[in-house]
Design a protein around this motif. Structure first.
Motif, PDB file in Angstrom:
ATOM      1  N   ARG A   1       0.827  -1.195   0.000  1.00 21.48           N
ATOM      2  CA  ARG A   1       0.000   0.000   0.000  1.00 21.48           C
ATOM      3  C   ARG A   1       0.869   1.256   0.000  1.00 21.48           C
ATOM      4  O   ARG A   1       1.758   1.417   0.829  1.00 21.48           O
ATOM      5  CB  ARG A   1      -0.905  -0.007   1.234  1.00 21.48           C
ATOM      6  CG  ARG A   1      -1.821   1.187   1.321  1.00 21.48           C
ATOM      7  CD  ARG A   1      -2.747   1.032   2.501  1.00 21.48           C
ATOM      8  NE  ARG A   1      -3.616   2.174   2.658  1.00 21.48           N
ATOM      9  CZ  ARG A   1      -4.546   2.284   3.594  1.00 21.48           C
ATOM     10  NH1 ARG A   1      -4.727   1.290   4.438  1.00 21.48           N
ATOM     11  NH2 ARG A   1      -5.287   3.364   3.682  1.00 21.48           N
TER      12      ARG A   1
ATOM     13  N   HIS B   1      -1.176   7.649   0.937  1.00 20.31           N
ATOM     14  CA  HIS B   1      -2.249   8.344   0.239  1.00 20.31           C
ATOM     15  C   HIS B   1      -1.738   9.671  -0.306  1.00 20.31           C
ATOM     16  O   HIS B   1      -1.060  10.431   0.390  1.00 20.31           O
ATOM     17  CB  HIS B   1      -3.420   8.601   1.186  1.00 20.31           C
ATOM     18  CG  HIS B   1      -4.209   7.359   1.484  1.00 20.31           C
ATOM     19  ND1 HIS B   1      -4.852   6.641   0.514  1.00 20.31           N
ATOM     20  CD2 HIS B   1      -4.427   6.697   2.656  1.00 20.31           C
ATOM     21  CE1 HIS B   1      -5.448   5.597   1.056  1.00 20.31           C
ATOM     22  NE2 HIS B   1      -5.200   5.603   2.354  1.00 20.31           N
TER      23      HIS B   1
ATOM     24  N   TYR C   1     -11.126   3.347  -7.646  1.00 18.76           N
ATOM     25  CA  TYR C   1     -10.079   3.582  -6.646  1.00 18.76           C
ATOM     26  C   TYR C   1      -8.714   3.728  -7.292  1.00 18.76           C
ATOM     27  O   TYR C   1      -7.896   4.555  -6.868  1.00 18.76           O
ATOM     28  CB  TYR C   1     -10.071   2.446  -5.623  1.00 18.76           C
ATOM     29  CG  TYR C   1     -11.126   2.594  -4.554  1.00 18.76           C
ATOM     30  CD1 TYR C   1     -11.024   3.603  -3.586  1.00 18.76           C
ATOM     31  CD2 TYR C   1     -12.225   1.746  -4.506  1.00 18.76           C
ATOM     32  CE1 TYR C   1     -11.992   3.753  -2.610  1.00 18.76           C
ATOM     33  CE2 TYR C   1     -13.206   1.891  -3.520  1.00 18.76           C
ATOM     34  CZ  TYR C   1     -13.085   2.896  -2.585  1.00 18.76           C
ATOM     35  OH  TYR C   1     -14.034   3.057  -1.615  1.00 18.76           O
ATOM     36  N   GLU C   2      -8.445   2.950  -8.317  1.00 21.38           N
ATOM     37  CA  GLU C   2      -7.148   3.033  -8.984  1.00 21.38           C
ATOM     38  C   GLU C   2      -6.922   4.397  -9.625  1.00 21.38           C
ATOM     39  O   GLU C   2      -5.781   4.834  -9.796  1.00 21.38           O
ATOM     40  CB  GLU C   2      -7.032   1.934 -10.050  1.00 21.38           C
ATOM     41  CG  GLU C   2      -6.887   0.532  -9.472  1.00 21.38           C
ATOM     42  CD  GLU C   2      -7.033  -0.550 -10.512  1.00 21.38           C
ATOM     43  OE1 GLU C   2      -6.821  -1.734 -10.168  1.00 21.38           O
ATOM     44  OE2 GLU C   2      -7.380  -0.237 -11.671  1.00 21.38           O
TER      45      GLU C   2
ATOM     46  N   GLY D   1      -8.209   7.308  -8.443  1.00 24.68           N
ATOM     47  CA  GLY D   1      -8.424   8.392  -7.506  1.00 24.68           C
ATOM     48  C   GLY D   1      -9.850   8.879  -7.411  1.00 24.68           C
ATOM     49  O   GLY D   1     -10.109   9.990  -6.922  1.00 24.68           O
TER      50      GLY D   1
ATOM     51  N   ASP E   1     -13.615   7.562  -3.505  1.00 23.02           N
ATOM     52  CA  ASP E   1     -14.490   8.225  -2.544  1.00 23.02           C
ATOM     53  C   ASP E   1     -15.602   9.010  -3.226  1.00 23.02           C
ATOM     54  O   ASP E   1     -16.742   9.059  -2.755  1.00 23.02           O
ATOM     55  CB  ASP E   1     -13.665   9.159  -1.645  1.00 23.02           C
ATOM     56  CG  ASP E   1     -12.718   8.392  -0.735  1.00 23.02           C
ATOM     57  OD1 ASP E   1     -12.977   7.191  -0.511  1.00 23.02           O
ATOM     58  OD2 ASP E   1     -11.734   8.980  -0.268  1.00 23.02           O
TER      59      ASP E   1
ATOM     60  N   ALA F   1     -11.881  -1.700  -2.384  1.00 23.13           N
ATOM     61  CA  ALA F   1     -10.987  -0.756  -1.703  1.00 23.13           C
ATOM     62  C   ALA F   1      -9.792  -1.478  -1.093  1.00 23.13           C
ATOM     63  O   ALA F   1      -8.652  -1.016  -1.174  1.00 23.13           O
ATOM     64  CB  ALA F   1     -11.761   0.012  -0.642  1.00 23.13           C
TER      65      ALA F   1
ATOM     66  N   THR G   1      -7.228  -2.640  -3.778  1.00 18.09           N
ATOM     67  CA  THR G   1      -6.449  -1.552  -4.374  1.00 18.09           C
ATOM     68  C   THR G   1      -5.695  -0.731  -3.322  1.00 18.09           C
ATOM     69  O   THR G   1      -5.078   0.282  -3.663  1.00 18.09           O
ATOM     70  CB  THR G   1      -7.371  -0.619  -5.173  1.00 18.09           C
ATOM     71  OG1 THR G   1      -8.446  -0.151  -4.321  1.00 18.09           O
ATOM     72  CG2 THR G   1      -7.976  -1.344  -6.364  1.00 18.09           C
TER      73      THR G   1
ATOM     74  N   HIS H   1      -6.867   0.898  -0.511  1.00 15.98           N
ATOM     75  CA  HIS H   1      -7.525   2.126  -0.043  1.00 15.98           C
ATOM     76  C   HIS H   1      -8.455   1.880   1.134  1.00 15.98           C
ATOM     77  O   HIS H   1      -9.314   2.706   1.416  1.00 15.98           O
ATOM     78  CB  HIS H   1      -8.301   2.786  -1.188  1.00 15.98           C
ATOM     79  CG  HIS H   1      -7.420   3.320  -2.273  1.00 15.98           C
ATOM     80  ND1 HIS H   1      -6.913   2.517  -3.256  1.00 15.98           N
ATOM     81  CD2 HIS H   1      -6.955   4.574  -2.507  1.00 15.98           C
ATOM     82  CE1 HIS H   1      -6.169   3.247  -4.072  1.00 15.98           C
ATOM     83  NE2 HIS H   1      -6.181   4.493  -3.642  1.00 15.98           N
TER      84      HIS H   1
END
Length: 308
Positions: free
Chosen positions: A224, A227, A268-269, A271, A274, A302, A305, A307
């Motif tokens: 990971r 962020h 998610y990949e 961006g 959310d 999530a 990936t 997140h």
């Protein structure tokens, strides 16, 4: 012990010894599919290690490091697994109630990876795997396939010796569990509370086929990353988000979870996770998924990936 149980134990031992001849390390399992031998370090177990209890006059004891069989006793689950016939007979002799056997994953020579296609929910795990194969351009080779009493399937694949595949549940796609290093598969011929595990005809004597590289990449996600601030949502990003929502809305029955999972992964990949989550959730509800199913699927995406 009932005669039928003795017979089941004898058969389980025979199957376990046969698996060991193929280089597969095994342990005895109970009817619940759990390791048949209880940990010798369980609270209240006899002959506990000396450092399991505080020394006289000592303060709060430090937690004992996990034992993976270094103590020399039986009862360490998958860490007891062996291909040595004498050791296997010793394990089964210590667990005369065993009616099955487990095959340890991640060990040489096969470095076994188990793809467990579940049938306990309304998710079509086989369809999910087929869609993943189409999306990521891989095919499942001819290999050992084991059917479970509930109608599920275990696909056996061989991994490379320099790659550690972690265990996971639903991370690849809803209904697909992965058995990797530190995990085990219930061996064919095992009898459980719900029935017998059996090999699909024509696959019993196949060697575990090499895991396709594209699938292996999905099973070993990169670490990971920290962020980062997502880029501003340009018109292109907005169009992409709209396309992902439409992709979910176009799902037919049997595709709903897999399409939602795939769309959430892409979001998610890029961006957009959310931002798009409420829109993807609304689309999932429109095509018939429940709020709980939608949330679980998006959460799995999530995690995959990095997140969550």
């Amino acid at each position: 012990m009932a005669i039928t149980d003795r017979h089941a134990t004898t058969l389980a031992l025979a199957h376990a010894l046969s698996a060991a001849e193929r280089g597969l390390a095994v342990i005895p399992l109970s009817r619940t599919k759990l390791p048949a031998l209880r940990s010798p370090h369980h609270a209240g177990a006899p002959h506990a290690r000396a450092h399991d209890a505080p020394a006289p006059g000592a303060g709060a004891p430090r937690p004992a490091p996990p034992c993976h069989g270094e103590c020399g006793r039986l009862g360490h689950g998958v860490y007891d697994a062996s291909t040595d016939p004498r050791r296997i007979r010793e394990l089964f002799a210590a667990a005369p109630w065993a009616t099955g056997y487990g095959i340890a994953c991640g060990l040489p020579p096969h470095h076994l990876i188990g793809v467990d296609l579940d049938t306990k929910s309304d998710v079509d795990a086989s369809a999910a795997l087929r869609e993943l194969a189409l999306r990521h351009l891989f095919t499942i080779p001819e290999t050992v396939v084991v059917t479970t009493p509930s109608g599920g399937r275990h696909i056996w694949l061989a991994g490379p010796p320099d790659t550690v595949v972690p265990n996971s549940a639903g991370r690849l796609a809803p209904g697909i569990d992965i058995r990797g290093a530190g995990g085990y598969l219930v061996g064919p011929g095992s009898r459980t509370e719900h029935g017998v595990y059996s090999t699909v005809p024509g696959t019993a004597h196949l060697p575990p086929a090499p895991c396709p590289p594209a699938l292996l990449r999905l099973l070993t996600p990169p670490p990971r990353a920290p962020h980062a601030t997502p880029p501003p949502h340009t018109g292109t990003a907005a169009q992409q988000g709209h396309g992902l929502v439409q992709f979910v809305l176009a799902a037919h029955e049997g595709q709903r979870n897999t399409r939602l999972f795939w769309a959430a992964c892409r979001a998610y990949e890029n961006g957009l996770g959310d931002t798009l989550t409420p829109h993807l959730t609304a689309a999932a509800l429109r095509i018939g998924l429940t709020p709980r199913e939608a949330h679980a699927t998006i959460t799995s995406a999530a995690r995959l990936t990095g997140h969550a």
